[in-house]
Scaffold this active site. Sequence first.
Site, short mmCIF file in Angstrom:
data_model
loop_
_atom_site.label_atom_id
_atom_site.label_comp_id
_atom_site.label_asym_id
_atom_site.label_seq_id
_atom_site.Cartn_x
_atom_site.Cartn_y
_atom_site.Cartn_z
N GLY A 239 -7.05 38.93 16.53
CA GLY A 239 -7.32 38.11 17.71
C GLY A 239 -8.75 37.96 18.13
O GLY A 239 -9.05 37.15 19.02
N GLU A 275 -5.62 43.67 12.36
CA GLU A 275 -5.11 42.50 11.63
C GLU A 275 -5.94 41.25 11.93
O GLU A 275 -5.43 40.28 12.47
CB GLU A 275 -3.66 42.23 12.05
CG GLU A 275 -2.70 43.38 11.87
CD GLU A 275 -1.35 43.12 12.55
OE1 GLU A 275 -1.25 42.23 13.42
OE2 GLU A 275 -0.40 43.82 12.21
N PRO A 276 -7.22 41.27 11.61
CA PRO A 276 -8.01 40.07 11.88
C PRO A 276 -7.70 38.97 10.88
O PRO A 276 -7.53 39.23 9.69
CB PRO A 276 -9.46 40.56 11.71
CG PRO A 276 -9.37 41.70 10.75
CD PRO A 276 -8.01 42.32 10.94
N GLY A 277 -7.59 37.75 11.37
CA GLY A 277 -7.40 36.60 10.49
C GLY A 277 -8.54 35.63 10.67
O GLY A 277 -9.37 35.43 9.78
N ARG A 314 -6.11 21.40 14.15
CA ARG A 314 -6.52 22.17 15.32
C ARG A 314 -7.01 21.30 16.49
O ARG A 314 -6.63 21.56 17.63
CB ARG A 314 -7.56 23.24 14.95
CG ARG A 314 -7.04 24.27 13.94
CD ARG A 314 -7.98 25.46 13.76
NE ARG A 314 -8.12 26.23 14.97
CZ ARG A 314 -9.13 26.13 15.81
NH1 ARG A 314 -10.15 25.34 15.55
NH2 ARG A 314 -9.15 26.83 16.91
N TYR A 318 -4.60 22.06 19.48
CA TYR A 318 -5.12 23.02 20.46
C TYR A 318 -6.32 22.48 21.24
O TYR A 318 -7.04 23.27 21.86
CB TYR A 318 -5.59 24.30 19.76
CG TYR A 318 -4.64 24.97 18.82
CD1 TYR A 318 -3.42 25.48 19.26
CD2 TYR A 318 -4.97 25.12 17.47
CE1 TYR A 318 -2.57 26.13 18.38
CE2 TYR A 318 -4.12 25.77 16.58
CZ TYR A 318 -2.92 26.26 17.04
OH TYR A 318 -2.09 26.92 16.17
N CYS A 346 -1.78 7.11 11.94
CA CYS A 346 -1.34 6.18 12.98
C CYS A 346 -0.89 6.90 14.24
O CYS A 346 0.28 6.85 14.61
CB CYS A 346 -0.25 5.31 12.42
SG CYS A 346 -0.78 4.49 10.93
N TYR A 375 -6.70 28.64 9.79
CA TYR A 375 -5.76 27.71 10.43
C TYR A 375 -6.15 26.26 10.13
O TYR A 375 -6.00 25.38 10.97
CB TYR A 375 -5.66 27.99 11.94
CG TYR A 375 -5.35 29.45 12.22
CD1 TYR A 375 -4.09 29.97 11.91
CD2 TYR A 375 -6.30 30.34 12.72
CE1 TYR A 375 -3.80 31.32 12.10
CE2 TYR A 375 -6.02 31.69 12.92
CZ TYR A 375 -4.77 32.16 12.61
OH TYR A 375 -4.48 33.49 12.80
C1 LIG Z 1 -1.86 35.54 14.06
C2 LIG Z 1 -1.75 37.01 14.05
C3 LIG Z 1 -2.87 37.79 13.75
C4 LIG Z 1 -4.24 37.22 13.49
O1 LIG Z 1 -4.83 36.64 14.60
P1 LIG Z 1 -6.34 36.12 14.49
O2 LIG Z 1 -6.62 35.52 15.79
O3 LIG Z 1 -6.37 35.12 13.39
O4 LIG Z 1 -7.19 37.29 14.20
C5 LIG Z 1 -2.70 39.17 13.69
N1 LIG Z 1 -1.49 39.75 13.90
C6 LIG Z 1 -0.40 39.03 14.20
C7 LIG Z 1 0.89 39.71 14.43
C8 LIG Z 1 -0.49 37.63 14.30
O5 LIG Z 1 0.60 36.92 14.60
#
Ligand SMILES: *Cc1c(COP(=O)(O)O)cnc(C)c1O
Length: 421
Positions: A239, A275-277, A314, A318, A346, A375
């Site tokens: 997050g 859990e960084p994405g 996005r 968002y 369209c 994303y």
């Molecule tokens: C989406 C998600 C993440 C990653 O969030 P980021 O904002 O991309 O870092 C981590 N854990 C869980 C459970 C998620 O659903």
Amino acid sequence: MDHFLYRDGVLHAEDVSIPDIARTVGTPFYVYSAATLRRHFQVFDEALAGMEHLICYAMKANSNVAVLKLMGDLGAGVDVVSGGEYLRAKAAGIPGERIVFSGVGKTRDEMRLALEGGIRQFNLESEPEMRALSEVATSLGVTAPVTVRVNPNVDAKTHEKIATGKSENKFGIPITRAREVYAEIADLPGLEVIGIDVHIGSQLTDLEPFRLAYQKVAELTQALREDGHTITRLDLGGGLGIPYERGNEAPPLPMEYGQVIRETVGDLGCEIEIEPGRLIAGNSGIMVSSVIYLKEGEGRDFLILDAAMNDLVRPSMYDAHHDIVPVFEPEPGVEQRPHDIVGPVCESGDTFAKARNLPPLGPNDLVAFRSAGAYGAVMASEYNSRPLIPEVLVDGDHFAVIRARPTYEEMIARDIVPEWL
Ligand SMILES: *Cc1c(COP(=O)(O)O)cnc(C)c1O
């Protein structure tokens, strides 16, 4: 910091010029920088130094198998949210003991897949799911390591569609009920409690919500230990936000985030998982597109691109901001004028940006959308029968197509006309 910089007036990904890639693969396309991906992993690794930890890359941000292989080779684990993601992680060579299974609606088939293929832990999100996993594990004669995702009821102060830590969100079990739920798990066969999980949302630009959530997790750890549970692992979710608007945003650094972790849960003797994405993949990628037309409207000019909302959703989903820059750096002093930047789909929602200042651009000129590595490609669709756009990985002075653009024939051949029609 990333590795998308102008060199001699031409935008490069590391040592590769963007127009070179465009000539090879055609536009639009995504391009990712291996050096940036590696660097983002390393800053998290350094932020957690001194604590036992595993960085489980949240692969829903960008799940290309080449990206996963790169992350896996650095020692990363992954956070998966579906059977498909689990199998992609496996295809990238990531062992089961580094795969965490999250998500609010895991099916029994997905549970079986992960239990048979190997799994680090399941993050459980509801009581019916707990019971289902208990049954599946028992039927296979195995024990599933589990945490419960608690919902701490804190306001992540982010876009409503990506806030997950308030009571009104569908995620997790209310933290106030956690002790009951852990007691129930202890009585179920086939499940072994190992820790606690929390994830409060995405694109957080303030550390306070993390601090509040992690303090609650620390209190819960003590309470659960008093109840006799063994809590050895804390999954603190992802997050952490990234700067989308250069020069205008400065979200906290991973180092500062690591300090919050140290201060809130650092002395509990638990292994830390994060859990960084977005922070790993977001600024590691750009999307490159060509101008089709410049359409001069009433009071505004529309720059019509060959990329659209189906390629990068996005902005329409968002209201997200992406910096959009010309691939050939404008000469200093060139007059910039406001443009609405749109795609050919369209729908009026197919608008990437309004009144964005750009130098004069015309047909075939290249533009780049920054911060598009997370994303982006993963959320693309073929709406308007536009084939998915290719993905390219750059590493130093070489690049490779890591997902090719399907041909129109391949796209159409997936449909089946029944013989009785
Ligand atoms: C989406 C998600 C993440 C990653 O969030 P980021 O904002 O991309 O870092 C981590 N854990 C869980 C459970 C998620 O659903």
